[in-house]
Scaffold this active site. Structure first.
Site, PDB file in Angstrom:
ATOM      1  N   ARG A 194     -14.618  -7.137   0.963  1.00  0.00           N
ATOM      2  CA  ARG A 194     -13.788  -6.793   2.130  1.00  0.00           C
ATOM      3  C   ARG A 194     -13.402  -5.303   2.053  1.00  0.00           C
ATOM      4  O   ARG A 194     -13.074  -4.793   0.993  1.00  0.00           O
ATOM      5  CB  ARG A 194     -12.541  -7.680   2.132  1.00  0.00           C
ATOM      6  CG  ARG A 194     -11.626  -7.444   3.335  1.00  0.00           C
ATOM      7  CD  ARG A 194     -10.296  -6.891   2.889  1.00  0.00           C
ATOM      8  NE  ARG A 194      -9.374  -6.726   3.998  1.00  0.00           N
ATOM      9  CZ  ARG A 194      -8.316  -5.941   3.932  1.00  0.00           C
ATOM     10  NH1 ARG A 194      -8.032  -5.292   2.835  1.00  0.00           N
ATOM     11  NH2 ARG A 194      -7.527  -5.807   4.971  1.00  0.00           N
ATOM     12  N   THR A 243       0.071   1.205   6.898  1.00  0.00           N
ATOM     13  CA  THR A 243       0.103   0.087   5.957  1.00  0.00           C
ATOM     14  C   THR A 243       0.323  -1.210   6.719  1.00  0.00           C
ATOM     15  O   THR A 243       0.895  -1.201   7.797  1.00  0.00           O
ATOM     16  CB  THR A 243       1.226   0.275   4.904  1.00  0.00           C
ATOM     17  OG1 THR A 243       1.242  -0.867   4.056  1.00  0.00           O
ATOM     18  CG2 THR A 243       2.582   0.437   5.545  1.00  0.00           C
ATOM     19  N   SER A 279     -10.896  -2.308   3.118  1.00  0.00           N
ATOM     20  CA  SER A 279      -9.537  -2.029   3.606  1.00  0.00           C
ATOM     21  C   SER A 279      -9.550  -0.893   4.621  1.00  0.00           C
ATOM     22  O   SER A 279     -10.399   0.000   4.561  1.00  0.00           O
ATOM     23  CB  SER A 279      -8.671  -1.642   2.409  1.00  0.00           C
ATOM     24  OG  SER A 279      -7.489  -1.030   2.833  1.00  0.00           O
ATOM     25  N   ASP A 280      -8.558  -0.894   5.501  1.00  0.00           N
ATOM     26  CA  ASP A 280      -8.399   0.227   6.447  1.00  0.00           C
ATOM     27  C   ASP A 280      -8.013   1.525   5.726  1.00  0.00           C
ATOM     28  O   ASP A 280      -8.178   2.615   6.279  1.00  0.00           O
ATOM     29  CB  ASP A 280      -7.282  -0.094   7.455  1.00  0.00           C
ATOM     30  CG  ASP A 280      -5.945  -0.224   6.724  1.00  0.00           C
ATOM     31  OD1 ASP A 280      -5.753  -1.240   6.031  1.00  0.00           O
ATOM     32  OD2 ASP A 280      -5.126   0.702   6.806  1.00  0.00           O
ATOM     33  N   THR A 311       0.855  -1.184   0.000  1.00  0.00           N
ATOM     34  CA  THR A 311       0.000   0.000   0.000  1.00  0.00           C
ATOM     35  C   THR A 311       0.889   1.231   0.000  1.00  0.00           C
ATOM     36  O   THR A 311       1.999   1.187   0.515  1.00  0.00           O
ATOM     37  CB  THR A 311      -0.844  -0.046   1.292  1.00  0.00           C
ATOM     38  OG1 THR A 311      -1.825  -1.044   1.147  1.00  0.00           O
ATOM     39  CG2 THR A 311      -1.498   1.278   1.622  1.00  0.00           C
ATOM     40  N   GLY A 345      -4.844  -4.832   7.271  1.00  0.00           N
ATOM     41  CA  GLY A 345      -5.882  -3.834   7.523  1.00  0.00           C
ATOM     42  C   GLY A 345      -6.720  -4.128   8.750  1.00  0.00           C
ATOM     43  O   GLY A 345      -7.114  -3.208   9.479  1.00  0.00           O
TER      44      GLY A 345
HETATM   45  N1  ASP Z   1      -3.588  -2.054   4.663  1.00  0.00           N
HETATM   46  C1  ASP Z   1      -3.908  -2.663   3.399  1.00  0.00           C
HETATM   47  C2  ASP Z   1      -5.163  -3.484   3.554  1.00  0.00           C
HETATM   48  O1  ASP Z   1      -5.261  -4.257   4.485  1.00  0.00           O
HETATM   49  C3  ASP Z   1      -2.825  -3.524   2.838  1.00  0.00           C
HETATM   50  C4  ASP Z   1      -1.415  -2.963   2.890  1.00  0.00           C
HETATM   51  O2  ASP Z   1      -1.145  -2.029   3.618  1.00  0.00           O
HETATM   52  O3  ASP Z   1      -0.526  -3.464   2.168  1.00  0.00           O
HETATM   53  O4  ASP Z   1      -6.021  -3.392   2.719  1.00  0.00           O
END
Ligand code: ASP
Length: 291
Positions: free
Chosen positions: A192, A213, A194-195, A164, A216
């Site tokens: 789903r 990152t 994402s955060d 991310t 999430g």
């Molecule tokens: N935080 C992101 C998610 O869970 C993934 C990532 O940070 O690589 O969607």
């Protein structure tokens, strides 16, 4: 005041997993140079983080925009958000497809009464803005998906591809902003969330701004970005807020990283995993977190 900038391209356990440390550093520095140049020429913080996110979305080694990971059904659905610390205004899109820069949709929504749109609404907005249809799929991501399918997507996260992206900026006028964009965790169920397009993963006030990152679900459970920013609001330094929040996270065996800047220009980052792929400009020189 001297502008400050920090950007990230994800976090993970293997320092080499973005195609080599030297290459990742070079690509992060190229983006730092381009965006920091704009900041010193007078671009405001929200403009700078939007620009940084566009450049990071275009870099296929990172999991956002071009090079996004595929979900369990083989489709790419991306999420992105922006927060302007000055106006304390959050906007974002969740699970949008076929667009080159999801962050542009988040930028547009900064001035809209409806500031977070999910799949159908985000897609309609893309059409309404006449953004060209764009396929962010790369051969590498397709090959990784085919490989994971052999074991029926048992892994918690697309470890090879984690990345991310995010950017935090403090402009010449002392204003803060943050942006975050992702292709998601990889191999997740359809729907789903994402955060990255929530205040847990991306949050700013006029005092501090943080982009996260990692897994999430862990970031949501900790309310990580809001937690760090609130601690600064309540009187901690940015470094203290990071240290306390990450000590709690380690005790709970979380898997993530974060970057941030506060109003005084302090820059901070931390991670519970081995490495966060970040680079910054502190007003005097560039630096990075790659060791
Ligand atoms: N935080 C992101 C998610 O869970 C993934 C990532 O940070 O690589 O969607």
């Amino acid at each position: 005041m001297l502008p400050k900038l920090i950007i990230h391209g994800g976090a993970g356990d293997n320092p080499d997993d973005k195609g080599g440390i030297a290459e990742t550093r070079a690509s992060l520095y190229q983006i730092i140079d381009a965006v920091y140049g704009k900041l010193t020429a007078g671009m405001d913080a929200i403009g700078a983080v939007t620009y940084a996110c566009q450049l990071l979305e275009d870099e296929p080694r990172f999991n956002a925009g071009t090079g996004s990971v595929l979900q369990s059904d083989g489709q790419i659905r991306m999420s992105a958000s922006l927060m302007n610390g000055e106006t304390q205004c959050f906007s974002g899109v969740i699970n949008v497809s076929r667009v080159q820069h999801p962050i542009d949709l988040a930028k547009y929504l900064q001035t809209s009464p409806d500031r977070v749109l999910s799949d159908l609404g985000a897609q309609e907005l893309t059409r309404e803005l006449n953004l060209p249809i764009y396929n962010p799929l790369t051969d590498q991501r397709l090959e990784e998906w085919l490989e994971e399918r052999k074991t029926n997507f048992r892994r918690k996260m697309a470890t090879v591809t984690r990345g991310t992206i995010g950017a935090v900026a403090l402009d010449q006028d002392g204003k803060l902003a943050v942006g975050t964009s992702t292709g998601g965790r990889g191999f997740e169920r359809i729907g789903r969330v994402s955060d990255s397009a929530t205040p847990a993963g991306n949050y700013a006030t006029e005092l501090a701004a943080v982009s996260c990152t990692g897994v999430g679900e862990d970031i949501l459970d900790e309310g990580l970005a809001v937690r760090i920013v609130t601690r600064v609001t309540d009187g901690m330094t940015l470094q203290e807020a990071f240290s306390k929040s990450f000590a709690e996270a380690r005790a709970r065996k979380r898997d993530f990283g974060a970057i941030g800047i506060d109003r005084s220009g302090a820059i901070a980052w931390d991670k519970t995993c081995a490495v966060i792929f970040a680079a910054y400009h502190n007003g005097i020189e560039r630096g990075d977190t790659l060791g």
